[in-house]
Motif scaffolding. Structure first.
Motif, PDB file in Angstrom:
ATOM      1  N   LEU A  56     124.498  14.665  10.372  1.00 21.54           N
ATOM      2  CA  LEU A  56     123.378  15.494  10.811  1.00 21.54           C
ATOM      3  C   LEU A  56     122.131  15.072  10.030  1.00 21.54           C
ATOM      4  CD1 LEU A  56     122.170  17.958  12.344  1.00 21.54           C
ATOM      5  CD2 LEU A  56     122.882  19.363  10.396  1.00 21.54           C
ATOM      6  N   ALA A  57     121.019  14.936  10.738  1.00 21.60           N
ATOM      7  CA  ALA A  57     119.751  14.572  10.093  1.00 21.60           C
ATOM      8  C   ALA A  57     118.687  15.604  10.459  1.00 21.60           C
ATOM      9  CB  ALA A  57     119.300  13.176  10.527  1.00 21.60           C
ATOM     10  N   VAL A  58     117.871  15.943   9.462  1.00 18.15           N
ATOM     11  CA  VAL A  58     116.741  16.852   9.672  1.00 18.15           C
ATOM     12  C   VAL A  58     115.480  16.120   9.209  1.00 18.15           C
ATOM     13  CG1 VAL A  58     115.707  19.074   9.120  1.00 18.15           C
ATOM     14  CG2 VAL A  58     118.198  18.884   9.319  1.00 18.15           C
ATOM     15  N   LEU A  59     114.561  15.911  10.141  1.00 16.25           N
ATOM     16  CA  LEU A  59     113.337  15.159   9.851  1.00 16.25           C
ATOM     17  C   LEU A  59     112.115  16.054  10.071  1.00 16.25           C
ATOM     18  CD1 LEU A  59     111.756  12.534   9.273  1.00 16.25           C
ATOM     19  CD2 LEU A  59     111.938  12.019  11.731  1.00 16.25           C
ATOM     20  N   PRO A  60     111.485  16.538   8.994  1.00 20.45           N
ATOM     21  CA  PRO A  60     110.246  17.299   9.156  1.00 20.45           C
ATOM     22  C   PRO A  60     109.033  16.367   9.162  1.00 20.45           C
ATOM     23  CG  PRO A  60     111.036  17.474   6.895  1.00 20.45           C
ATOM     24  CD  PRO A  60     111.970  16.545   7.608  1.00 20.45           C
ATOM     25  N   ILE A  61     108.174  16.542  10.138  1.00 23.48           N
ATOM     26  CA  ILE A  61     106.933  15.777  10.218  1.00 23.48           C
ATOM     27  C   ILE A  61     105.782  16.769  10.098  1.00 23.48           C
ATOM     28  CG2 ILE A  61     105.536  14.213  11.615  1.00 23.48           C
ATOM     29  CD1 ILE A  61     108.077  13.311  13.012  1.00 23.48           C
ATOM     30  N   ARG A  62     105.084  16.703   8.992  1.00 26.23           N
ATOM     31  CA  ARG A  62     103.981  17.628   8.729  1.00 26.23           C
ATOM     32  C   ARG A  62     102.662  16.862   8.791  1.00 26.23           C
ATOM     33  NH1 ARG A  62     103.053  21.228   3.202  1.00 26.23           N
ATOM     34  NH2 ARG A  62     101.732  22.832   4.161  1.00 26.23           N
ATOM     35  N   PHE A  63     101.722  17.418   9.517  1.00 22.28           N
ATOM     36  CA  PHE A  63     100.428  16.755   9.647  1.00 22.28           C
ATOM     37  C   PHE A  63      99.313  17.783   9.496  1.00 22.28           C
ATOM     38  CE2 PHE A  63     102.427  17.678  13.660  1.00 22.28           C
ATOM     39  CZ  PHE A  63     101.462  18.312  14.430  1.00 22.28           C
ATOM     40  N   THR A  64      98.118  17.289   9.216  1.00 21.21           N
ATOM     41  CA  THR A  64      97.018  18.185   8.863  1.00 21.21           C
ATOM     42  C   THR A  64      95.713  17.723   9.482  1.00 21.21           C
ATOM     43  OG1 THR A  64      95.855  19.186   6.972  1.00 21.21           O
ATOM     44  CG2 THR A  64      96.521  16.898   6.740  1.00 21.21           C
ATOM     45  N   ALA A  65      94.785  18.673   9.609  1.00 15.13           N
ATOM     46  CA  ALA A  65      93.424  18.392  10.058  1.00 15.13           C
ATOM     47  C   ALA A  65      92.494  19.359   9.345  1.00 15.13           C
ATOM     48  CB  ALA A  65      93.294  18.547  11.571  1.00 15.13           C
ATOM     49  N   SER A  66      91.245  18.955   9.156  1.00 12.88           N
ATOM     50  CA  SER A  66      90.314  19.797   8.417  1.00 12.88           C
ATOM     51  C   SER A  66      88.912  19.661   8.987  1.00 12.88           C
ATOM     52  CB  SER A  66      90.321  19.423   6.932  1.00 12.88           C
ATOM     53  OG  SER A  66      89.942  18.065   6.755  1.00 12.88           O
ATOM     54  N   GLY A  67      88.070  20.641   8.690  1.00 10.24           N
ATOM     55  CA  GLY A  67      86.688  20.617   9.157  1.00 10.24           C
ATOM     56  C   GLY A  67      85.989  21.927   8.867  1.00 10.24           C
ATOM     57  N   GLU A  68      84.745  22.015   9.308  1.00 13.76           N
ATOM     58  CA  GLU A  68      83.936  23.203   9.036  1.00 13.76           C
ATOM     59  C   GLU A  68      84.067  24.276  10.105  1.00 13.76           C
ATOM     60  OE1 GLU A  68      82.282  23.801   6.276  1.00 13.76           O
ATOM     61  OE2 GLU A  68      82.976  21.882   5.484  1.00 13.76           O
ATOM     62  N   VAL A  69      84.434  23.876  11.324  1.00 14.76           N
ATOM     63  CA  VAL A  69      84.523  24.820  12.440  1.00 14.76           C
ATOM     64  C   VAL A  69      85.990  24.988  12.827  1.00 14.76           C
ATOM     65  CG1 VAL A  69      83.790  25.340  14.789  1.00 14.76           C
ATOM     66  CG2 VAL A  69      82.247  24.100  13.242  1.00 14.76           C
ATOM     67  N   LEU A  70      86.473  26.211  12.718  1.00 11.98           N
ATOM     68  CA  LEU A  70      87.897  26.465  12.927  1.00 11.98           C
ATOM     69  C   LEU A  70      88.371  26.024  14.312  1.00 11.98           C
ATOM     70  CD1 LEU A  70      90.546  27.605  11.902  1.00 11.98           C
ATOM     71  CD2 LEU A  70      89.795  29.879  12.677  1.00 11.98           C
ATOM     72  N   SER A  71      87.578  26.330  15.340  1.00 11.20           N
ATOM     73  CA  SER A  71      88.013  25.991  16.703  1.00 11.20           C
ATOM     74  C   SER A  71      88.135  24.481  16.880  1.00 11.20           C
ATOM     75  CB  SER A  71      87.027  26.571  17.718  1.00 11.20           C
ATOM     76  OG  SER A  71      85.711  26.052  17.496  1.00 11.20           O
ATOM     77  N   GLU A  72      87.264  23.723  16.229  1.00 15.49           N
ATOM     78  CA  GLU A  72      87.328  22.270  16.337  1.00 15.49           C
ATOM     79  C   GLU A  72      88.549  21.716  15.603  1.00 15.49           C
ATOM     80  OE1 GLU A  72      83.665  20.789  14.848  1.00 15.49           O
ATOM     81  OE2 GLU A  72      82.454  21.561  16.535  1.00 15.49           O
ATOM     82  N   VAL A  73      88.836  22.287  14.441  1.00 18.02           N
ATOM     83  CA  VAL A  73      90.012  21.850  13.689  1.00 18.02           C
ATOM     84  C   VAL A  73      91.282  22.195  14.458  1.00 18.02           C
ATOM     85  CG1 VAL A  73      91.262  22.029  11.507  1.00 18.02           C
ATOM     86  CG2 VAL A  73      88.762  22.157  11.516  1.00 18.02           C
ATOM     87  N   GLN A  74      91.306  23.377  15.061  1.00 20.23           N
ATOM     88  CA  GLN A  74      92.460  23.773  15.864  1.00 20.23           C
ATOM     89  C   GLN A  74      92.666  22.814  17.029  1.00 20.23           C
ATOM     90  OE1 GLN A  74      94.781  26.813  15.696  1.00 20.23           O
ATOM     91  NE2 GLN A  74      95.706  25.081  16.784  1.00 20.23           N
ATOM     92  N   ALA A  75      91.584  22.400  17.636  1.00 23.39           N
ATOM     93  CA  ALA A  75      91.687  21.469  18.765  1.00 23.39           C
ATOM     94  C   ALA A  75      92.267  20.132  18.313  1.00 23.39           C
ATOM     95  CB  ALA A  75      90.313  21.275  19.403  1.00 23.39           C
ATOM     96  N   ARG A  76      91.873  19.668  17.121  1.00 21.67           N
ATOM     97  CA  ARG A  76      92.424  18.402  16.609  1.00 21.67           C
ATOM     98  C   ARG A  76      93.914  18.535  16.298  1.00 21.67           C
ATOM     99  NH1 ARG A  76      87.473  17.912  13.834  1.00 21.67           N
ATOM    100  NH2 ARG A  76      88.387  18.418  11.802  1.00 21.67           N
ATOM    101  N   ILE A  77      94.296  19.682  15.742  1.00 19.39           N
ATOM    102  CA  ILE A  77      95.722  19.900  15.462  1.00 19.39           C
ATOM    103  C   ILE A  77      96.514  19.917  16.767  1.00 19.39           C
ATOM    104  CG2 ILE A  77      97.349  21.762  14.867  1.00 19.39           C
ATOM    105  CD1 ILE A  77      96.765  20.191  12.476  1.00 19.39           C
ATOM    106  N   ASP A  78      95.972  20.573  17.791  1.00 16.82           N
ATOM    107  CA  ASP A  78      96.663  20.611  19.087  1.00 16.82           C
ATOM    108  C   ASP A  78      96.794  19.204  19.672  1.00 16.82           C
ATOM    109  OD1 ASP A  78      96.865  23.337  18.879  1.00 16.82           O
ATOM    110  OD2 ASP A  78      95.133  23.762  20.166  1.00 16.82           O
ATOM    111  N   GLY A  79      95.740  18.410  19.500  1.00 23.30           N
ATOM    112  CA  GLY A  79      95.801  17.035  19.988  1.00 23.30           C
ATOM    113  C   GLY A  79      96.822  16.207  19.232  1.00 23.30           C
ATOM    114  N   ASP A  80      96.866  16.393  17.912  1.00 21.54           N
ATOM    115  CA  ASP A  80      97.855  15.668  17.101  1.00 21.54           C
ATOM    116  C   ASP A  80      99.273  16.095  17.455  1.00 21.54           C
ATOM    117  OD1 ASP A  80      95.806  14.369  15.857  1.00 21.54           O
ATOM    118  OD2 ASP A  80      95.885  15.535  14.001  1.00 21.54           O
ATOM    119  N   LEU A  81      99.440  17.387  17.743  1.00 21.27           N
ATOM    120  CA  LEU A  81     100.769  17.880  18.123  1.00 21.27           C
ATOM    121  C   LEU A  81     101.241  17.201  19.407  1.00 21.27           C
ATOM    122  CD1 LEU A  81     103.172  19.764  17.821  1.00 21.27           C
ATOM    123  CD2 LEU A  81     101.814  21.568  18.943  1.00 21.27           C
TER     124      LEU A  81
END
Length: 239
Positions: A56-81
């Motif tokens: 059995l293998a468990v692989l966590p992939i954690r990624f991040t995004a940052s910025g000044e405007v929350l909605s823009e950062v959220q959009a980048r995270i959604d795109g990365d997802l």
């Protein structure tokens, strides 16, 4: 100077005891733990080891995004997802093997981070967790994670996959039998050397099973190949 004849037997006995201790030390090195002449018993340990492969293998992939405007950062995270999901699909994982972790949001201007200055205000992190029995595929995926980086996904705190061996109950009976047989071999040798026939088992105890990295170094959780070990401790009566 004359030698008291009463000292000769004592010296002889002392020499015999020394020889006996040397012999006992050699036996201890082979697994004999203790022998007591008073109750005519010997205690031995038996070791069994088996090389296994994680299933059995468990692989966590954690990624991040940052910025000044929350909605823009959220959009980048959604795109990365979406990029991560497409990557895992291309790697051959069914949707049932992929879980979405909790979204983390940090506001560096909030009270908790009030002492911080500079840098982006909002930092979002998202984790996708792959859980599969196809451990070889996970190894390939780990080597291919650079594909995500090339597409702009910022990986965070990547620790690699964890490999788990779940079939301990399948190997347990045979390993206990092997360890018990090894213990008896040591007891038989001790009984033979001492001239006392080996009797029945007086008491027996099984140590806990250990799962270790096969090659003896590194972290067991990140090792695909492992070694299972168990030690039994058995006391035999001497006739």
């Amino acid at each position: 100077m004359t030698t008291d004849s009463r000292l000769i037997p004592a010296a002889l006995i002392g020499g015999l005891l020394a020889i006996g201790l040397i012999g006992a030390g050699a036996l201890i090195g082979q697994g004999v733990v203790n022998a007591r002449a008073g109750d005519r018993s010997v205690t031995v340990r038996g070791l069994a080891e088996k090389d296994v492969k994680a299933d059995l293998a468990v692989l966590p992939i954690r990624f991040t995004a940052s910025g000044e405007v929350l909605s823009e950062v959220q959009a980048r995270i959604d795109g990365d997802l979406a990029i991560v999901r497409q990557f895992l699909k291309a790697q051959g994982y069914p949707d049932s093997s992929v879980d979405l972790g909790q979204l983390g949001v940090a506001d560096t201007r909030s009270r908790e981070y009030a002492s911080q200055t500079g840098g982006p205000r909002f930092i979002l992190t998202q984790t996708v967790i792959v859980r599969t029995n196809d451990v070889d595929r996970v190894q390939t995926t780990t080597r291919n994670l650079n594909d995500l980086v090339r597409q702009g996904v910022v990986l965070q705190d990547f620790q690699g996959p964890s490999y788990i061996f779940t079939k301990l109950n399948d190997v347990r009976p045979a390993m206990i039998a092997e360890a018990t047989a090894a213990a008896r071999t040591g007891a038989v040798q001790f009984a033979k050397d001492s001239g006392a026939p080996l009797g029945p088992i007086k008491s027996a105890g099984q140590g806990s099973f250990e799962i270790l990295p096969r090659d003896g170094f590194g972290d067991e959780a990140t090792s695909l190949n492992k070694k299972v070990r168990v030690v039994t401790t058995i006391s035999y009566r001497l006739k």
